[in-house]
Motif scaffolding. Structure first.
Motif, PDB file in Angstrom:
ATOM      1  N   ALA A  83       0.830  -1.215   0.000  1.00  0.00           N
ATOM      2  CA  ALA A  83       0.000   0.000   0.000  1.00  0.00           C
ATOM      3  C   ALA A  83       0.862   1.262   0.000  1.00  0.00           C
ATOM      4  O   ALA A  83       0.585   2.226  -0.728  1.00  0.00           O
ATOM      5  CB  ALA A  83      -0.931   0.004   1.210  1.00  0.00           C
ATOM      6  N   LEU A  84       1.929   1.256   0.794  1.00  0.00           N
ATOM      7  CA  LEU A  84       2.818   2.437   0.825  1.00  0.00           C
ATOM      8  C   LEU A  84       3.575   2.572  -0.486  1.00  0.00           C
ATOM      9  O   LEU A  84       3.767   3.675  -0.998  1.00  0.00           O
ATOM     10  CB  LEU A  84       3.824   2.310   1.972  1.00  0.00           C
ATOM     11  N   ARG A  85       4.019   1.445  -1.024  1.00  0.00           N
ATOM     12  CA  ARG A  85       4.714   1.470  -2.322  1.00  0.00           C
ATOM     13  C   ARG A  85       3.795   2.065  -3.388  1.00  0.00           C
ATOM     14  O   ARG A  85       4.186   2.951  -4.144  1.00  0.00           O
ATOM     15  CB  ARG A  85       5.098   0.032  -2.694  1.00  0.00           C
ATOM     16  N   ASP A  86       2.532   1.585  -3.413  1.00  0.00           N
ATOM     17  CA  ASP A  86       1.573   2.083  -4.415  1.00  0.00           C
ATOM     18  C   ASP A  86       1.292   3.569  -4.206  1.00  0.00           C
ATOM     19  O   ASP A  86       1.146   4.325  -5.170  1.00  0.00           O
ATOM     20  CB  ASP A  86       0.270   1.289  -4.347  1.00  0.00           C
ATOM     21  N   ALA A  87       1.209   3.998  -2.945  1.00  0.00           N
ATOM     22  CA  ALA A  87       0.944   5.419  -2.659  1.00  0.00           C
ATOM     23  C   ALA A  87       2.100   6.280  -3.161  1.00  0.00           C
ATOM     24  O   ALA A  87       1.883   7.328  -3.797  1.00  0.00           O
ATOM     25  CB  ALA A  87       0.749   5.629  -1.157  1.00  0.00           C
TER      26      ALA A  87
END
Ligand code: CA2
Length: 149
Positions: A83-87
Motif C-alpha cells: 500500500a505504501l509502495r503504491d501510494a
C-alpha cells in the motif's frame, strides 16, 4: 522547494526506548534539526509520523502537487507494505528511502524493501545521519533535474 519527511511505526519511540539499537536522539530533535538544515538551503520541510499504515498513505496522497520530494523512513512497513509502495509511486513524487540501521546487516526479513525499487536511492546504516544524507541526496537529485529542464 518543499520536502516532506515521513516516519513510520515506532519511530516516535526514538531516544526513549532501546537506545543501544536506535540511539539516544529523539524524533523531535531529528525533525527540528533537519528543518533547520533544510531552511539553510532554502527548502521548506514538513514532518509527519504515524504508527498507522493508512494515515501514512493519506499523508502521501495529501502531498500530491504540494511537495517536490519525500524522505521516508517507513520503519517495519518498508518490509511489508505494498500500500505504501503504491501510494508513493501513485503520487509520482521523487523519494528517498532511509533507515537508521543497516537493514541488510540485520535479520533476513529486513533485507526486502517494497519501497526501494521506486526510490531515487536508499540510505541505510548511518544512524541519525541517515536523515541528513538522504536530504542531501534528494536535494542534489532535484537540483540536477531542474538544470536539465
Ligand atoms: O533502521 C531503521 O530506521 C528501521 O526503519 C527501523 C524500524 C525497523 O523495523 C526497520 O527494519 C529499520 C524499527 C523502528 C523502531 O524504532 C524504535 C525506536 C526506539 C525504540 C523501539 C523502536
Amino acid at each position: 522547494m518543499r520536502f516532506l519527511l515521513v516516519n513510520g511505526p515506532n519511530l516516535n519511540l526514538l531516544g526513549h526506548r532501546e537506545p543501544e539499537i536506535y540511539g539516544s536522539t529523539s524524533l523531535q530533535f531529528i525533525e527540528s534539526d533537519l528543518q533547520e538544515k533544510a531552511e539553510a538551503e532554502g527548502i521548506h520541510l514538513e514532518s509527519f509520523q504515524s504508527n498507522f499504515e493508512g494515515a501514512l498513505v493519506d499523508r502521501i496522497h495529501q502531498s500530491i502537487g504540494k511537495v517536490d520530494g519525500i524522505l521516508i523512513n517507513a520503519g517495519a512497513y518498508t518490509h511489508t507494505s505494498i500500500a505504501l509502495r503504491d501510494a508513493l509511486l501513485g503520487a509520482g513524487i521523487p523519494y528517498v528511502e532511509l533507515h537508521l540501521s543497516n537493514t541488510q546487516a540485520r535479520e533476513q526479513f529486513r533485507h526486502q524493501s517494497f519501497l526501494a525499487a521506486g526510490a531515487i536511492g536508499v540510505v541505510s546504516g548511518f544512524g541519525v545521519n541517515s536523515y541528513e544524507l538522504a536530504f542531501r541526496g534528494l536535494l542534489t537529485y532535484l537540483l540536477a533535474k531542474q538544470m536539465t529542464l
